[in-house]
Design an enzyme around this catalytic site. Structure first.
Site, PDB file in Angstrom:
ATOM      1  N   HIS A  72      40.027  52.256  36.476  1.00  0.00           N
ATOM      2  CA  HIS A  72      38.671  52.142  35.923  1.00  0.00           C
ATOM      3  C   HIS A  72      37.678  51.913  37.048  1.00  0.00           C
ATOM      4  CE1 HIS A  72      39.685  50.986  31.455  1.00  0.00           C
ATOM      5  NE2 HIS A  72      40.312  52.085  31.859  1.00  0.00           N
ATOM      6  N   TYR A 198      32.551  43.872  27.804  1.00  0.00           N
ATOM      7  CA  TYR A 198      32.367  42.418  27.688  1.00  0.00           C
ATOM      8  C   TYR A 198      31.060  42.202  26.939  1.00  0.00           C
ATOM      9  CZ  TYR A 198      36.033  41.469  31.152  1.00  0.00           C
ATOM     10  OH  TYR A 198      37.234  41.367  31.813  1.00  0.00           O
ATOM     11  N   PRO A 291      40.687  33.562  30.820  1.00  0.00           N
ATOM     12  CA  PRO A 291      40.929  34.989  31.073  1.00  0.00           C
ATOM     13  C   PRO A 291      39.685  35.865  31.240  1.00  0.00           C
ATOM     14  CG  PRO A 291      41.317  34.439  28.774  1.00  0.00           C
ATOM     15  CD  PRO A 291      41.042  33.155  29.484  1.00  0.00           C
ATOM     16  N   LYS A 295      41.562  37.057  36.153  1.00  0.00           N
ATOM     17  CA  LYS A 295      42.039  36.593  37.454  1.00  0.00           C
ATOM     18  C   LYS A 295      43.434  35.985  37.454  1.00  0.00           C
ATOM     19  CE  LYS A 295      38.747  37.892  39.962  1.00  0.00           C
ATOM     20  NZ  LYS A 295      39.111  39.275  40.312  1.00  0.00           N
ATOM     21  N   TYR A 381      35.122  40.683  40.644  1.00  0.00           N
ATOM     22  CA  TYR A 381      35.991  41.256  39.608  1.00  0.00           C
ATOM     23  C   TYR A 381      37.016  42.200  40.231  1.00  0.00           C
ATOM     24  CZ  TYR A 381      37.289  42.814  34.888  1.00  0.00           C
ATOM     25  OH  TYR A 381      37.973  43.080  33.718  1.00  0.00           O
TER      26      TYR A 381
HETATM   27  C1  PHB Z   1      43.402  42.200  28.664  1.00  0.00           C
HETATM   28  O1  PHB Z   1      43.470  43.439  28.757  1.00  0.00           O
HETATM   29  O2  PHB Z   1      44.234  41.554  28.008  1.00  0.00           O
HETATM   30  C2  PHB Z   1      42.282  41.488  29.353  1.00  0.00           C
HETATM   31  C3  PHB Z   1      41.397  42.206  30.103  1.00  0.00           C
HETATM   32  C4  PHB Z   1      40.347  41.560  30.739  1.00  0.00           C
HETATM   33  C5  PHB Z   1      40.201  40.198  30.612  1.00  0.00           C
HETATM   34  C6  PHB Z   1      41.138  39.478  29.871  1.00  0.00           C
HETATM   35  C7  PHB Z   1      42.174  40.124  29.237  1.00  0.00           C
HETATM   36  O3  PHB Z   1      39.179  39.580  31.217  1.00  0.00           O
END
Ligand code: PHB
Ligand code: APR
Length: 388
Positions: A72, A198, A291, A295, A381
């Site tokens: 990505h 997000y 999460p 990280k 990130y």
């Molecule tokens: C996930 O794909 O489970 C996932 C992705 C990004 C995050 C947390 C979990 O920040």
């Protein structure tokens, strides 16, 4: 029994450490309290930083990642009426990969098996002894037999509930517990987005992630203590549609059969030092991040990259300098990731306070419109190089 490094825990930190040590000619034995099937099937996060992919590839663990993972360029930041893509490649030259931790775990188990790595599953009563002088671990094997494992070094990769963390005397702990949790679902439906979304929303945070072209992974901010069975599938999809901006500029969220539901609490935790005598901590044994910044896994990978390099130097060149600097070196990245995960969490989760809400929206607008703001998020990130 004797080995050079006794590794407690066969999660990503423990298995990758055993793999990196073997590449450096250092022997290890891995002890795991769960069964192989349980460890392989655990559902966890799914984003790999640029540096994690580079490292896994450099040690022969990149083939399936490249074949089945998804690269990505960035993520979307969403709030009511607006969605902005942050292109990490344009901003930093670094991408991220969507490849489930479960898949990383499978690749590690397969690689360790192929290499004939000694992994003892379903052990109990694991205890650490004499970590300052002649360290050894005692445990009962899966048949209940008591075993003493002598080692020059013990690596505590046993997560937040294992014995290693408590074996560091006078450790200092830093903790922040967040007043909300994540309600996570897996669904057998094609993702409705090409990159992660997000979303900030007055009803609470939401995240649209994925596992493959046919499996979506989505999360909702919910109050702590929420029972995953207390929400109907329709309620879950309605809340996701509202928070992710279904109908905005024609975008649609496509619901599908939910195959897994779980609620995970959110906290930041850092313990220091990460080394005492011949005991070295790595991964969740030393730190926990919420999460939101993706990280957790990447920090565990960075820890063992540093630790394996230090232990190979100690064993192969009799040079203790990197091992002596391990805790301090690793902590720099730990706090960087802890800050970034806290920052993403507090920017995107609603508290119900209208003043906070305006501050959050102002920050999101700045991050999405200012190159400096966007680059700050992208750099953290996509991940900084492991060996700085
Ligand atoms: C996930 O794909 O489970 C996932 C992705 C990004 C995050 C947390 C979990 O920040
Ligand atoms: N003896 C042996 N093994 C143990 C013991 C014990 N007493 N206690 C715990 N373990 C094992 C657990 O069963 C688990 O398999 O240690 C392992 C720790 O693995 P993880 O919790 O996956 O931690 P880590 O390898 O550091 O990986 C961190 O995993 O939890 C995610 O978000 C986290 O992504 C991060 C990554």
């Amino acid at each position: 029994m004797r080995t050079q490094v006794a590794i407690i825990g066969a999660g990503p930190a423990g298995l990758l450490l055993s793999h990196l040590l073997a590449q450096g000619g250092v022997d290890s034995v891995v002890l795991e309290t769960r069964s192989e099937e349980y460890v392989a099937a655990r559902i966890r996060a799914g984003i790999l930083e640029h540096s994690s992919v580079e490292l896994l590839e450099s040690v022969g663990l990149g083939a399936r990642l490249r074949a089945e993972g998804d690269e990505h360029r960035g993520i979307y930041l969403q709030w009511p009426g607006e969605r902005h893509q942050l292109d990490f490649v344009d901003l930093t030259g670094r991408s991220v990969w969507v490849y489930g931790q479960t898949e990383v775990q499978k690749d590690l188990i397969a690689a360790r098996k192929k290499a004939g790595q000694e992994i003892h599953y379903e052990v109990t009563d694991v205890a650490l002894h004499d970590i300052e002088d002649s360290p050894y671990v005692t445990y009962a094997d899966k048949n209940g037999q008591s075993v003493k494992l002598d080692a020059a070094v013990i690596a505590g990769c046993d997560g937040s509930f294992g014995p290693s963390r408590a074996a560091v005397p006078a450790a200092k702990a830093f903790e922040r517990v967040y007043p909300y949790s994540w309600f996570g679902i897996l669904a057998d439906v094609a993702p409705s987005t090409d990159e992660l979304i997000y979303a900030w929303h007055p009803d609470g945070f939401a995240l649209h992630s994925m596992r493959s072209a046919t499996v979506s992974r989505l999360y909702l901010q919910v109050p702590n203590g929420t029972d995953p069975q207390s929400w109907s599938d329709d309620q879950i999809w309605d809340a996701l549609a509202t928070r992710l901006g279904h109908g905005q500029n024609g975008w649609k969220l496509h619901p599908g059969p939910i195959t897994d539901k779980s609620v995970l609490p959110m906290r930041s935790y850092v313990q220091t030092p990460m080394r005492h005598g011949n005991l070295f901590l790595a991964g969740d044994a030393a730190h926990i991040v919420p999460p939101t910044g993706a990280k957790g896994l990447n920090l565990a990978i960075a820890d063992v990259a540093l630790l394996s390099r230090a232990l190979v130097a100690r064993f192969r060149e009799n040079d203790p300098r990197l091992a002596d600097a391990y805790s301090e070196t690793a902590q720099r990245r730990v706090w960087r990731c802890t800050h970034f995960s806290w920052w993403m969490t507090t920017m995107l989760h609603t508290s119900g306070d209208p003043f906070d809400a305006e501050l959050q929206l102002s920050q999101l607008r700045w991050v999405a419109s200012s190159e400096a703001g966007a680059t700050g998020l992208a750099e953290n990130y996509a991940g900084l190089p492991i060996f700085l």
